[in-house]
Design an enzyme around this catalytic site. Structure first.
Site, short mmCIF file in Angstrom:
data_model
loop_
_atom_site.label_atom_id
_atom_site.label_comp_id
_atom_site.label_asym_id
_atom_site.label_seq_id
_atom_site.Cartn_x
_atom_site.Cartn_y
_atom_site.Cartn_z
N ARG A 240 0.86 -1.18 0.00
CA ARG A 240 0.00 0.00 0.00
C ARG A 240 0.90 1.23 0.00
O ARG A 240 1.97 1.23 0.63
CB ARG A 240 -0.87 0.08 1.27
N GLU A 269 -2.86 7.72 -3.98
CA GLU A 269 -3.20 7.30 -5.33
C GLU A 269 -4.70 7.58 -5.61
O GLU A 269 -5.50 7.54 -4.67
CB GLU A 269 -2.87 5.80 -5.54
N HIS A 287 -1.69 0.17 -9.58
CA HIS A 287 -2.33 -0.72 -8.60
C HIS A 287 -3.03 -1.90 -9.31
O HIS A 287 -4.25 -2.08 -9.18
CB HIS A 287 -3.32 0.06 -7.72
#
Ligand code: 8YV
Length: 331
Positions: A240, A269, A287
């Site tokens: 993360r 993000e 991601h």
């Protein structure tokens, strides 16, 4: 008796959503972007269950505003977007999606680490930009992966699957840091040695970060930790954003403190720190570590299995397969 209503917060495979229709009134948000918090709260009025992804935030304010909610089912394994204690306090069961994405995510983590070490993205940009005029002896020469020391920060399912690839496939030495040690037989089969975090940072040729994001792991890797790494080392983050201090990482990459980074996750993000975007020695992906079609379908199916069971339907009624706070259903 009225049927419970459930809300599907993101556009997701239609045939998988259809599994819910015989049992519930199904409302959907047919958009690819997450709803704003007020829109999510509005959509959840009267809903007993919600299917979410890693993007929707479930906090105490939302729970207060949605008193009929009983089940929150995410298709992600990570659940830092959900306040689980607040859900428990509101009598809401939370489920995540562990297991089904392990191998796919490990494949991607390994690929990103290799792309970073072997400078694949840099080479591709160079070629596409029409700058390749002749072959060069040290053109895009990077570090070796085979035989190198693979450092794994966070040795859960995905960390172990990455270790297996490195040890079994690439003859790498595997070192790891985790709160708990693996059982001795797992350490032997993965060729893995536990180290303190500073030891791991000093030893790793390629550091791969796979630890969950919690208050304890916020900026676990910042300027002081990067300074311990080898100047030839790479860092790959598929965990993360927030586990790594992105601003400190950009500075370390610019200064040559480490050689390169591969990042699939970012602080804040989808906004990416402009200092990272400006660097040549970082591979950036949006991601997508779990993004294979079969795995995304398996994640969505598991969230639906959980939603059905959490709301009392099917063979697992009352026992969602991967509940994070199952005690809520027992009380
Ligand atoms: C997902 C992830 O792509 O499962 C996780 O925790 O980070 C990814 O696999 C995403 O969060 C799904 O919503």
């Amino acid at each position: 008796m009225t049927r419970p209503t459930v809300f599907i917060a993101r556009q997701v495979f239609g045939d998988i959503v259809d599994r819910l229709r015989p049992h519930f009134d199904v409302r959907t948000h047919d958009g690819d972007a997450p709803l704003t918090q007020p829109a999510l709260i509005a959509a959840l009025q009267g809903c007993a269950g919600v299917f979410i992804t890693g993007s929707e935030k479930i906090d105490a304010a939302l729970l207060d505003a949605c008193p009929q909610l009983k089940a929150v089912c995410t298709m992600a394994v990570g659940y830092n977007n959900i306040d689980v204690p607040a859900c428990s306090a509101h009598g809401v069961v939370v489920t995540n999606a562990p297991g089904v994405l392990t191998e796919t995510t490990a494949d991607f983590g390994f690929a990103l680490m290799m792309a970073t070490a072997r400078r694949i993205a840099e080479g591709e940009r160079f070629l596409r930009e029409g700058r390749w005029k002749h072959w060069g002896v040290d053109m895009f020469a990077g570090g070796d992966v085979h035989g190198a020391t693979l450092g794994i920060l966070g040795m859960g399912r995905i960390g172990q699957a990455i270790a297996k690839r490195g040890h079994g496939g690439f003859d790498m030495k595997v070192a790891y840091h985790n709160r708990s040690h693996l059982p001795a037989e797992s350490e032997v089969s993965l060729g893995a040695t536990w180290m303190t975090l500073p030891e791991l940072l000093r030893a790793a040729d390629h550091l791969v970060i796979v630890t969950p994001y919690t208050p304890e792991t916020h900026h676990l890797v910042g300027a002081a930790q990067l300074a311990l790494m080898k100047p030839t080392a790479t860092l790959t983050n598929i965990a993360r954003g927030g586990v790594v201090d992105d601003a400190a990482l950009a500075e370390a990459l610019a200064a040559g403190t480490i050689a390169a980074a591969g990042l699939d996750v970012f602080e804040g993000e989808p906004v990416v720190n402009p200092a990272l975007l400006a660097l040549r020695n970082v591979v950036l992906t949006p991601h997508i570590a779990s993004a294979s079609v079969p795995t995304r379908r398996a994640m969505a199916n598991l969230a639906v299995d959980n939603l059905l069971a959490a709301l009392g339907v099917g063979p697992d009624a009352g026992k969602p397969p991967t509940a994070l706070n199952p005690e809520v259903l027992r009380s």
